[in-house]
Design a protein around this motif. Structure first.
Motif, short mmCIF file in Angstrom:
data_model
loop_
_atom_site.label_atom_id
_atom_site.label_comp_id
_atom_site.label_asym_id
_atom_site.label_seq_id
_atom_site.Cartn_x
_atom_site.Cartn_y
_atom_site.Cartn_z
N ASP A 237 34.65 52.45 30.65
CA ASP A 237 35.92 51.73 30.68
C ASP A 237 36.47 51.63 32.09
O ASP A 237 36.98 50.58 32.49
CB ASP A 237 36.94 52.39 29.75
N LEU A 238 36.34 52.70 32.87
CA LEU A 238 36.86 52.69 34.24
C LEU A 238 36.07 51.73 35.11
O LEU A 238 36.65 51.02 35.95
CB LEU A 238 36.82 54.11 34.83
N ILE A 239 34.76 51.70 34.94
CA ILE A 239 33.93 50.79 35.73
C ILE A 239 34.25 49.34 35.36
O ILE A 239 34.46 48.49 36.23
CB ILE A 239 32.44 51.09 35.50
N ALA A 240 34.29 49.05 34.07
CA ALA A 240 34.55 47.68 33.63
C ALA A 240 35.92 47.20 34.09
O ALA A 240 36.08 46.05 34.51
CB ALA A 240 34.43 47.59 32.11
N GLU A 241 36.92 48.07 34.02
CA GLU A 241 38.27 47.69 34.45
C GLU A 241 38.30 47.39 35.95
O GLU A 241 38.95 46.44 36.39
CB GLU A 241 39.25 48.81 34.12
N THR A 242 37.60 48.20 36.75
CA THR A 242 37.58 47.98 38.20
C THR A 242 36.89 46.66 38.53
O THR A 242 37.38 45.87 39.35
CB THR A 242 36.87 49.14 38.91
N PHE A 243 35.75 46.41 37.89
CA PHE A 243 35.05 45.15 38.13
C PHE A 243 35.93 43.97 37.72
O PHE A 243 35.99 42.95 38.42
CB PHE A 243 33.74 45.11 37.34
N ASP A 244 36.60 44.10 36.58
CA ASP A 244 37.42 43.01 36.07
C ASP A 244 38.59 42.73 37.01
O ASP A 244 38.88 41.57 37.35
CB ASP A 244 37.92 43.38 34.68
N ALA A 245 39.26 43.80 37.44
CA ALA A 245 40.42 43.64 38.32
C ALA A 245 40.04 43.04 39.66
O ALA A 245 40.85 42.35 40.30
CB ALA A 245 41.12 44.98 38.51
N ALA A 246 38.81 43.29 40.11
CA ALA A 246 38.36 42.78 41.40
C ALA A 246 37.98 41.30 41.35
O ALA A 246 37.68 40.70 42.38
CB ALA A 246 37.16 43.59 41.90
N GLU A 247 37.98 40.71 40.14
CA GLU A 247 37.68 39.29 39.96
C GLU A 247 36.37 38.91 40.65
O GLU A 247 36.30 37.99 41.45
CB GLU A 247 38.84 38.44 40.46
N LEU A 248 35.32 39.64 40.27
CA LEU A 248 34.02 39.45 40.90
C LEU A 248 33.21 38.29 40.34
O LEU A 248 32.24 37.86 40.94
CB LEU A 248 33.19 40.74 40.72
N ARG A 249 33.60 37.78 39.18
CA ARG A 249 32.72 36.87 38.44
C ARG A 249 32.43 35.56 39.16
O ARG A 249 31.42 34.92 38.89
CB ARG A 249 33.32 36.59 37.05
N SER A 250 33.32 35.14 40.05
CA SER A 250 33.08 33.88 40.74
C SER A 250 31.92 33.96 41.72
O SER A 250 31.33 32.94 42.08
CB SER A 250 34.34 33.44 41.49
N ARG A 251 31.54 35.17 42.12
CA ARG A 251 30.46 35.33 43.10
C ARG A 251 29.35 36.25 42.61
O ARG A 251 28.18 36.03 42.91
CB ARG A 251 31.04 35.89 44.41
N PHE A 252 29.70 37.27 41.81
CA PHE A 252 28.73 38.29 41.40
C PHE A 252 28.50 38.23 39.89
O PHE A 252 29.22 37.56 39.15
CB PHE A 252 29.24 39.68 41.76
N THR A 253 27.48 38.96 39.46
CA THR A 253 27.22 39.19 38.04
C THR A 253 27.53 40.65 37.74
O THR A 253 26.70 41.53 37.99
CB THR A 253 25.76 38.88 37.68
N PRO A 254 28.72 40.97 37.22
CA PRO A 254 29.04 42.36 36.88
C PRO A 254 28.24 42.79 35.63
O PRO A 254 28.20 42.07 34.64
CB PRO A 254 30.54 42.34 36.59
#
Length: 403
Positions: A237-254
């Motif tokens: 949950d902590l990892i997913a929340e950090t990835f989500d908050a960082a808005e990585l999807r426009s450039r990375f594949t979380p």
């Protein structure tokens, strides 16, 4: 002999329709269908709701039929730990493989090269120059390009670069190797230890994001939508929340990688799930334990003691197994007998010592006891076959493992 063959099928495999309480040689590992289906859907929804892909760690089960169900539920790929595990997953139909480990040794490199030539979409982890150079030479000689993820570790932890600066330097080295393509960043938060682990893990996840963004700014990635991945089965949950908050999807594949969720457990991951739900009450019901091991009372040698034919060769034992329910042999799944006050005190290779309470006066040799295990990885690896059962404890399918 005909009756035995009709119940057990070829090579002693229980046929569909066989009762776990009568027609199956015990001890036996069993997965309950309903909790399994719940867990598959629950974790897939969790990943998607956080904008992440799910690549479950397959080392937990090494069961191709479960891999298939995870992929059908929407998983992006399957994570493995070793080259032979990757080969076993690929030959069972898994095409996208993420090896969350360093690929070391020419024999292991040859296994992976063969998989890539056969069409596998393969990624592995690196954390140092020596390994990068060795991989670069090998795959260049084979005329192949190996996709690698740089691992960010922690001081005193397991593997991984110890700083963002070391990550950047390793990326520069990868860039000089024509047999390698830098495809992302990898981490594992389970090696982060602190008196207060939650902020420490959040900080680690933030450093992983920082490292990925730095490499992107430096133009080091050799693929579109590079991967950023972490997460075991306790702190996802902590990892997913950090990835989500960082808005990585426009450039990375979380990508998150929990594995034990598929059957959950009655021990360390049950406790970890309580932590997840306390941090995220919006998630409501969590995962359900689906894996149990069934065994029979073998002896009642003295008052207050039952010996059950269950041992370290049958069930994980980093925490002692937990007696859950009891049945009469040949009885009905609806007729549950009490194990209240039962305490498993000692586990030998193939014997479990149960301290019985004074009121346990209806225990018989042959009674069938269902046990819950802690840490499912260490139970799956003890079985070549696992029974999938319905709510009536009727075998619906036999699942083959590939350890």
């Amino acid at each position: 002999m005909r009756q035995m063959a009709s119940k057990m099928g070829d090579k002693g495999v229980p046929e569909s329709g066989t009762s776990l309480l009568e027609g199956v040689s015990l001890p036996a590992a069993a997965i309950q269908e309903a909790p399994l289906a719940h867990n598959l859907a629950w974790m897939q929804r969790f990943a998607e709701s956080h904008g992440a892909e799910l690549a479950p760690h397959g080392k937990t089960t090494m069961t191709p039929e479960l891999f298939r169900r995870q992929l059908e539920a929407g998983a992006w790929g399957i994570t493995l730990a070793t080259a032979p595990q990757c080969r076993a997953a690929f030959v069972s139909g898994v095409e996208r493989l993420l090896m969350a480990n360093q690929l070391v040794g020419r024999a292991n490199m040859a296994i992976i090269a063969d998989l890539i030539e056969a069409g596998a979409d393969f990624h592995c982890v690196i954390d140092g120059e020596d390994n990068a150079r060795a991989l670069g030479r090998f795959f260049s000689e084979r005329g192949l390009t190996l996709k690698v993820l740089i691992e960010l570790g922690v001081e005193g932890g397991r593997t991984g670069c110890r700083s963002v600066e070391a990550v950047s330097e390793l990326a520069r080295i990868v860039d000089t190797e024509p047999g390698l393509a830098l495809a992302g960043m990898e981490g594992y938060e389970g090696v982060v230890h602190a008196e207060d682990p939650v902020p420490a893990i959040r900080d680690y996840a933030a450093r992983l994001v920082e490292a990925a963004r730095r490499l992107d700014d430096e133009g080091r990635f050799g693929v579109d939508a590079p991967i950023i991945t972490a997460s075991g089965s306790a702190w996802y949950d902590l990892i997913a929340e950090t990835f989500d908050a960082a808005e990585l999807r426009s450039r990375f594949t979380p990508v998150i990688r929990p594995g034990c969720y598929v059957v959950h457990d009655h021990g360390i991951y049950r406790q970890a799930q309580r932590g997840v739900l306390s941090r995220r009450p919006d998630l409501h019901e969590g995962l359900r334990p689906a894996l149990e091991v069934f065994a029979q009372v073998q002896s009642l040698p003295e008052p207050g003691l039952a010996i059950v034919a269950l041992g370290k060769r049958d069930i994980g034992f980093d925490h002692l197994p937990e007696p859950l329910r009891r049945y009469r042999e040949g009885g009905s799944a609806d007729e549950v007998l009490s194990v209240s006050g039962w305490e498993l005190t000692k586990l030998m290779d193939q014997h479990a010592f149960i301290r019985l309470p004074e009121h346990a006066d209806n225990v018989r040799v042959g009674d069938v006891v269902a046990f819950g295990a802690s840490h499912p990885c260490l139970t799956f690896d003890k079985w070549r076959r696992i029974c999938l059962v319905d709510e009536h404890l009727t075998v619906t399918e036999t699942l083959e493992t590939a350890f």
